[in-house]
Design a protein around this motif. Structure first.
Motif, PDB file in Angstrom:
ATOM      1  N   VAL A 156     -11.996  13.020 -22.464  1.00 18.91           N
ATOM      2  CA  VAL A 156     -10.598  13.073 -22.026  1.00 18.91           C
ATOM      3  C   VAL A 156     -10.120  14.481 -21.716  1.00 18.91           C
ATOM      4  O   VAL A 156      -8.989  14.670 -21.264  1.00 18.91           O
ATOM      5  CB  VAL A 156      -9.672  12.427 -23.085  1.00 18.91           C
ATOM      6  N   GLY A 157     -10.926  15.496 -21.969  1.00 22.89           N
ATOM      7  CA  GLY A 157     -10.588  16.856 -21.558  1.00 22.89           C
ATOM      8  C   GLY A 157      -9.558  17.536 -22.423  1.00 22.89           C
ATOM      9  O   GLY A 157      -9.867  18.443 -23.193  1.00 22.89           O
ATOM     10  N   TYR A 158      -8.331  17.148 -22.321  1.00 19.93           N
ATOM     11  CA  TYR A 158      -7.233  17.808 -23.018  1.00 19.93           C
ATOM     12  C   TYR A 158      -7.263  17.527 -24.517  1.00 19.93           C
ATOM     13  O   TYR A 158      -7.662  16.440 -24.956  1.00 19.93           O
ATOM     14  CB  TYR A 158      -5.890  17.331 -22.468  1.00 19.93           C
ATOM     15  N   ASP A 159      -6.773  18.477 -25.292  1.00 19.85           N
ATOM     16  CA  ASP A 159      -6.695  18.298 -26.737  1.00 19.85           C
ATOM     17  C   ASP A 159      -5.649  17.258 -27.124  1.00 19.85           C
ATOM     18  O   ASP A 159      -5.767  16.627 -28.175  1.00 19.85           O
ATOM     19  CB  ASP A 159      -6.362  19.634 -27.421  1.00 19.85           C
ATOM     20  N   ASP A 160      -4.601  17.102 -26.286  1.00 22.85           N
ATOM     21  CA  ASP A 160      -3.539  16.160 -26.635  1.00 22.85           C
ATOM     22  C   ASP A 160      -3.699  14.816 -25.926  1.00 22.85           C
ATOM     23  O   ASP A 160      -2.790  13.994 -25.942  1.00 22.85           O
ATOM     24  CB  ASP A 160      -2.157  16.752 -26.336  1.00 22.85           C
ATOM     25  N   TRP A 161      -4.841  14.580 -25.290  1.00 19.33           N
ATOM     26  CA  TRP A 161      -5.168  13.251 -24.786  1.00 19.33           C
ATOM     27  C   TRP A 161      -6.088  12.561 -25.783  1.00 19.33           C
ATOM     28  O   TRP A 161      -6.906  13.211 -26.448  1.00 19.33           O
ATOM     29  CB  TRP A 161      -5.886  13.325 -23.436  1.00 19.33           C
ATOM     30  N   ARG A 162      -5.957  11.245 -25.886  1.00 20.56           N
ATOM     31  CA  ARG A 162      -6.839  10.478 -26.757  1.00 20.56           C
ATOM     32  C   ARG A 162      -7.363   9.255 -26.020  1.00 20.56           C
ATOM     33  O   ARG A 162      -6.678   8.689 -25.162  1.00 20.56           O
ATOM     34  CB  ARG A 162      -6.103  10.023 -28.027  1.00 20.56           C
ATOM     35  N   ALA A 163      -8.588   8.884 -26.345  1.00 18.97           N
ATOM     36  CA  ALA A 163      -9.144   7.659 -25.787  1.00 18.97           C
ATOM     37  C   ALA A 163      -8.556   6.479 -26.549  1.00 18.97           C
ATOM     38  O   ALA A 163      -8.529   6.469 -27.783  1.00 18.97           O
ATOM     39  CB  ALA A 163     -10.662   7.665 -25.904  1.00 18.97           C
ATOM     40  N   ALA A 164      -8.074   5.479 -25.824  1.00 20.42           N
ATOM     41  CA  ALA A 164      -7.468   4.302 -26.444  1.00 20.42           C
ATOM     42  C   ALA A 164      -8.042   3.053 -25.820  1.00 20.42           C
ATOM     43  O   ALA A 164      -8.473   3.049 -24.659  1.00 20.42           O
ATOM     44  CB  ALA A 164      -5.952   4.334 -26.277  1.00 20.42           C
ATOM     45  N   VAL A 165      -8.054   1.964 -26.595  1.00 17.38           N
ATOM     46  CA  VAL A 165      -8.463   0.671 -26.080  1.00 17.38           C
ATOM     47  C   VAL A 165      -7.254  -0.267 -26.134  1.00 17.38           C
ATOM     48  O   VAL A 165      -6.453  -0.222 -27.073  1.00 17.38           O
ATOM     49  CB  VAL A 165      -9.630   0.082 -26.894  1.00 17.38           C
ATOM     50  N   ALA A 166      -7.102  -1.062 -25.099  1.00 18.31           N
ATOM     51  CA  ALA A 166      -6.022  -2.053 -25.078  1.00 18.31           C
ATOM     52  C   ALA A 166      -6.418  -3.217 -25.986  1.00 18.31           C
ATOM     53  O   ALA A 166      -7.373  -3.935 -25.703  1.00 18.31           O
ATOM     54  CB  ALA A 166      -5.782  -2.535 -23.657  1.00 18.31           C
ATOM     55  N   LEU A 167      -5.681  -3.376 -27.100  1.00 14.96           N
ATOM     56  CA  LEU A 167      -5.970  -4.460 -28.035  1.00 14.96           C
ATOM     57  C   LEU A 167      -5.305  -5.755 -27.597  1.00 14.96           C
ATOM     58  O   LEU A 167      -5.868  -6.847 -27.742  1.00 14.96           O
ATOM     59  CB  LEU A 167      -5.510  -4.080 -29.443  1.00 14.96           C
ATOM     60  N   SER A 168      -4.092  -5.637 -27.069  1.00 17.80           N
ATOM     61  CA  SER A 168      -3.360  -6.812 -26.587  1.00 17.80           C
ATOM     62  C   SER A 168      -2.250  -6.335 -25.669  1.00 17.80           C
ATOM     63  O   SER A 168      -1.916  -5.142 -25.631  1.00 17.80           O
ATOM     64  CB  SER A 168      -2.782  -7.617 -27.758  1.00 17.80           C
TER      65      SER A 168
END
Length: 824
Positions: free
Chosen positions: A365-377
Motif C-alpha cells: 500500500v506504499g503509504y504509512d497511513d494506508w492499510r490493506a482491508a478486506v470487505a467483510l460485508s
C-alpha cells in the motif's frame, strides 16, 4: 648365566597353550597399536590445522549507514554480533558451561565419561534409525562447527576428538569459549549469544538477567523446541531453563535462593516479527547498493557482503529520501485518481482465518497511513472492513465514490465481500475509512548532490513490495525534451550563443535515398519565426531544436551526450528530441555535471567501505590531499584536495546552459517551480504518446529528477505533460527539504564568462537600459564567451513578449515525436 638358563628352561616347561595365548595376546596388542597409530595418521592427514582458528573470522553481516552515519540497513544471512570474551557477563558463560559442558575447565578437550556414555548409547541404537546423544564437549563443538562439519558418522566423531585435543593445545579456555559463544546457532536466525540476546529480549548480553541468560543456554540443543512463541515451546523451555539453573546451583555459580527466584520468573521473550521488522525507507536504494557490492566483492569470502562484516558509509539522506518517496507516490496517485476505479487489488476467501490470509497477501500500500482491508460485508450504505490484525472498521458509500473506469457508477457499487483494497482513515481514531487505489502507473526519482555526485535519495516505484524493479536505475526510458539542454550545449560548443537567432518554422531535411525528404512541424501547427536560442529552450521548441541539431552536426550532439554519460546514441535527428533511452539516475547525473561546471563524475551510492577491523578498502574520492594530515592545525586555510576531475563539458558552456535553464523555470515549461522563489534550473520532458513525462533540475547544490510512465509503455493521455505532472512533484520535494530561511545561492559563474545586457527578442546588446523585474523582462543578463559576445546595440528596449503566454507551448515537448516516428 645359570639363572638365565634356568629361566629359559622354565619357559620351555610352560604349557604350550599358555605360550600360544601369550603370543597371540602380544600380537593383538601390537596389531591394535599399529591399527590405532595408522588410524590416527589416516584420520589426521586431511584435518585442518587447529592453528587456522587463530586467523578465524566468523561470518559477519555488513552494515549500511546513511549520510549522517546512522545505521540504515543490514546485509546478512546469519545475524551475528561478535563479542569478545571480556564483554561476556560471567553468568552467561556459567549458564552455558552448566548446560553444555560442566567439566569444561578441567578436561583436555574430551570428557571421557561423556564420551563413554555416548559410545554405549550409539551401540544400543544401531539399526534403530535413532540418533545417539552427542557427548561432545564445548571444544568438540567448536571443532565440529568451524572446521569439520556436522556429518553423522563414527569417522567424523573420531576426527572431532583428535582436533579437539589439538585446539586445547593451541588456545586458552577463554579463547575457545569466545569462539563457541559467537558461532553457535540459537534460533531466530541469530548466530552467537549477542545476536540471540537482541532477537529474544531486545537488549545486549550485558543487560541480561540470570533467568534470561539461563534461557539462552538451553537453545543450542534444539532452538525450535524451546521457542517461547508457542505454548508447548514455552513449557519445554521453562523446564529446560530451570534444569540449567539447578546445574548452575550445583556447580556453585549461584546460590539456592538465586536459583529459586530465577525459576519463578516467567520467560518473556519479545515477538519475533516485531524484532525482525525493518524500516521500509529507502528499499530501492538499499537494493541498488546490495547489487553493486555483490558485483564488487561477491556474496561470500573475506569482503563478501554477507560474511565480511563490512561497514558501508552510504550517501542516502533519510529526510530527503522520505520526501522523495512521498513526492513520487503523490504524483503517481494524482495521475491514477483521474483514471477511475479499476477494481479490487486482490480477493481472499472469507470465513475462519481471514486475518491470516489477508496478512499473507502483504499488499503493497506504499503509504504509512494506508492499510490493506478486506470487505467483510456490505449493507446499510457502508462496507464493513477487516484488517490483518483482526480488527474491523467501516467505510460509508460516500467514502468509496471513485468513478468506475470505462463505465458508469462508483466503486462502492462494485465492491463485494472478499475484495481487498487499500484504505485511509478519514481522521485519526475515527475508525471510518475512505477508499484508495494502488496506482497502475510507475516511475522513478533520484536526488543527487551537485558537488560530489552522491545520491541523496532514490525511489524506484510506488512500493518495493509490489515490484523490486528499480525504475530509477533499471528502466530505460525516452527522456523527450529533457535531452534538449545537451543539444543546445553542443551548439554552444560549436560557435552558437544563447542569443543566436534560430528560425522556429517548418523544417525539411533530406535523409538519403532510402528515406527521402522529411519535413517537420510543431504539434500546434504554428511557428514563431526567428527567435533566440534561449527562447527556444525555455519554450521547448522542437523545430528550433531539430534545426539547431542539424546545423551543429548530430555527430557532435551524440558525442557530447555520450561524454555526459547519458547514452550511446546513433547520430539521428530524432535523438535531439529524446528518442534515445536513458535512466533517471544517468540523466540526473548529467544535469548535476552541468551544475558543477561540466566536471565528469558518476553517481555515488557509497563513499567509504571499511572492513571489520576498520581498515578502509574503498573510497569513492581517492584524490590526494597535501597537508590534510597535519599534526596540528595552524589556523590557516583548510587544506583541500585538488579537483582533478576531467571536463566532460566546457565550464563556460555548462554555465550558459544552466543560465538558460533558469529561464525555463521562470518563463518556460517548468514554471511550476517558480513559486519556490530561489535560483533554480531545470527542464521538462514529454515523449511520444505521451508515454513518459519528465522533469530534471534543482538548485546549485541539489539536482532532482523524476519520470512517470507505465512499465509497458502506453498513452498516458494528452493532459500528461512534464510541466503538469513531473515538475510539481519535484517542487513538492524541494518545498519539504529546503528550509524557508535557507540561503538563496546563485549558480557560480565560471572564469571566462561575460555577462551582457541583451534584448530578449533580438539577442542584441543593449545600452541605456537595465534588466527589470518580473518573469518576462525586456532586457536580461545573458552569458557569453569572450570570443562571441554580441557587438550590436539597440537604443531602446522593448517588451517583445507582451503578446505571448509563457505557458502556451507546454505541449510542444513532444511536437516532433508526435509525428511519424522520427528519423531512423
Amino acid at each position: 648365566m645359570g639363572r638365565l638358563l634356568s629361566n629359559a628352561a622354565d619357559t620351555r616347561r610352560r604349557p604350550k597353550w599358555l605360550r600360544y595365548t601369550l603370543v597371540t595376546f602380544a600380537g593383538l596388542v601390537a596389531l591394535g597399536l599399529v591399527t590405532l597409530v595408522g588410524g590416527y595418521i589416516y584420520l589426521s592427514q586431511d584435518l585442518p590445522d587447529a592453528a587456522q582458528l587463530a586467523d578465524y573470522e566468523p561470518p559477519l553481516p555488513s552494515h549500511l549507514r546513511d549520510v549522517n552515519g546512522e545505521p540504515f540497513a543490514t546485509f546478512a544471512r546469519e545475524r551475528r554480533i561478535y563479542t569478545t570474551y571480556e564483554d561476556l557477563p560471567p553468568e552467561l558463560v556459567e549458564a552455558f558451561i552448566s548446560a553444555e559442558d560442566k567439566t569444561f575447565f578441567e578436561h583436555g578437550g574430551v570428557d571421557v565419561t561423556g564420551f563413554t556414555n555416548a559410545v554405549f548409547d550409539y551401540v544400543s541404537k544401531l539399526g534403530s534409525g535413532e540418533r545417539a546423544v552427542g557427548g561432545s564437549t564445548i571444544t568438540q563443538q567448536v571443532a565440529k562447527n568451524l572446521l569439520i562439519g556436522d556429518e553423522y558418522s563414527v569417522t567424523r566423531k573420531l576426527k572431532e576428538i583428535i582436533l579437539a585435543t589439538r585446539i586445547e593445545d593451541a588456545f586458552t579456555k577463554q579463547q575457545i569459549l569466545e569462539l563457541y559463544l559467537n558461532q553457535i546457532f540459537l534460533g531466530r536466525n541469530a548466530y552467537g549469544v549477542q545476536a540471540a540476546s537482541f532477537a529474544y529480549f531486545g537488549k545486549p548480553v550485558t543487560e541480561l538477567t540470570l533467568p534470561e541468560a539461563a534461557y539462552l543456554a538451553v537453545l543450542p540443543k534444539a532452538p525450535a523446541n524451546y521457542n517461547p512463541a508457542s505454548e508447548a515451546g514455552l513449557r519445554r523451555a521453562t523446564v529446560r531453563r530451570n534444569y540449567v539453573l539447578s546445574e548452575m546451583e550445583d556447580n556453585g555459580y549461584i546460590t539456592s535462593g538465586e536459583a529459586a527466584a530465577a525459576k519463578r520468573t516467567p520467560i518473556e521473550a519479545i515477538e519475533r516479527r516485531v524484532q525482525l521488522a525493518q524500516p521500509r525507507l529507502g528499499e530501492y536504494y538499499t537494493e541498488a547498493v546490495r547489487r553493486d557490492l555483490i558485483e564488487r566483492y561477491g556474496e561470500e569470502g573475506e569482503h563478501g557482503i554477507y560474511t565480511g562484516g563490512l561497514w558501508i558509509r552510504g550517501t542516502i539522506d533519510p529526510v530527503m529520501q522520505a520526501s522523495a518517496e512521498m513526492a513520487l507516490r503523490d504524483a503517481l496517485v494524482r495521475y491514477d485518481r483521474g483514471r477511475g476505479w479499476r477494481g479490487a487489488s486482490e480477493t481472499i476467501q472469507l470465513g475462519g482465518g481471514w486475518p491470516e490470509r489477508l496478512r499473507e497477501l502483504n499488499l503493497p500500500v506504499g503509504y504509512d497511513d494506508w492499510r490493506a482491508a478486506v470487505a467483510l460485508s456490505k449493507s446499510g450504505g457502508a462496507v464493513e472492513l477487516g484488517f490483518a490484525d483482526g480488527s474491523t472498521g467501516s467505510m460509508p458509500s460516500g467514502q468509496a465514490n471513485l468513478p468506475v473506469r470505462g463505465g458508469g457508477g462508483t466503486a462502492y457499487a462494485e465492491i463485494t465481500p472478499g475484495d481487498v483494497f487499500p484504505v485511509k482513515e478519514t481522521s485519526e481514531g475515527s475508525n471510518v475509512w475512505k477508499l484508495r487505489q494502488i496506482p497502475e502507473v510507475g516511475g522513478g526519482m533520484v536526488v543527487q548532490e551537485v558537488s560530489s555526485g552522491r545520491v541523496l535519495a532514490m525511489v524506484g516505484g510506488f512500493d518495493a513490495r509490489r515490484s523490486q524493479y528499480n525504475r530509477a536505475t533499471q528502466a530505460m526510458r525516452q527522456p523527450g525534451s529533457a535531452i534538449k539542454p545537451f543539444v543546445y550545449a553542443a551548439a554552444l560548443e560549436n560557435g552558437f550563443t544563447p542569443a543566436s537567432i534560430v528560425v522556429d518554422g517548418p523544417y525539411c531535411v533530406y535523409q538519403g535515398a532510402a528515406l527521402g525528404q522529411k519535413c517537420f512541424r510543431n504539434f500546434s501547427g504554428r511557428s514563431a519565426g526567428p527567435r533566440t536560442m534561449r527562447w527556444g529552450l525555455e519554450q521547448s521548441r522542437n523545430l528550433m531544436t531539430v534545426r539547431l541539431a542539424f546545423q551543429t552536426g548530430m555527430e557532435n550532439v551524440v558525442e557530447l551526450i555520450d561524454d555526459m554519460g547519458i547514452g550511446d546514441y546513433q547520430p539521428y535527428l530524432a535523438m535531439s528530441l529524446g528518442a534515445g533511452e536513458t535512466t533517471v539516475l544517468d540523466l540526473v547525473n548529467a544535469y548535476a555535471m552541468m551544475a558543477n561546471g561540466g566536471k565528469r563524475q558518476r553517481p555515488v551510492l557509497y563513499d567509504l567501505i571499511q572492513d571489520r577491523n576498520g581498515n578502509a578498502i574503498y573510497r569513492s574520492d581517492d584524490r590526494e590531499c597535501s597537508g590534510c594530515n597535519k599534526p596540528s592545525y595552524d589556523g590557516r586555510g583548510m587544506p583541500l584536495p585538488a579537483d582533478n576531475r576531467p571536463q566532460a563539458m566546457d565550464a563556460r558552456t555548462a554555465y550558459q546552459v544552466v543560465h538558460m535553464l533558469e529561464g525555463v523555470v521562470q518563463r518556460g515549461t517548468a514554471t511550476a517551480l517558480r513559486r519556490l522563489e530561489r535560483p533554480m534550473f531545470g527542464k521538462t520532458g514529454t515523449t511520444n504518446g505521451p508515454t513518459n513525462v519528465w522533469f530534471v533540475g534543482g538548485t546549485p547544490d541539489i539536482v532532482a529528477g523524476i519520470y512517470l510512465g507505465f512499465d509497458q509503455p502506453q498513452n498516458m493521455g494528452g493532459y500528461a505533460q512534464g510541466g503538469t505532472l513531473a515538475a510539481p512533484a519535484v517542487r513538492q520535494f524541494f518545498e519539504e527539504t529546503i528550509p524557508e530561511d535557507a540561503e538563496k545561492k546563485e549558480f557560480r559563474i565560471p572564469e571566462g564568462i561575460r555577462m551582457v545586457r541583451i534584448d530578449r527578442r533580438s539577442g542584441k546588446k543593449v545600452f541605456g537600459s537595465w534588466p527589470s523585474g518580473g518573469y518576462t523582462p525586456a532586457v536580461i543578463w545573458e552569458a557569453f564567451k569572450p570570443e562571441n559576445q554580441p557587438r550590436q546595440q539597440v537604443a531602446e528596449a522593448r517588451d517583445p513578449f507582451a503578446e505571448a503566454n509563457p505557458t502556451q507551448e507546454v505541449r510542444s515537448d513532444s511536437d516532433f515525436l508526435q509525428q511519424q516516428g522520427g528519423i531512423y
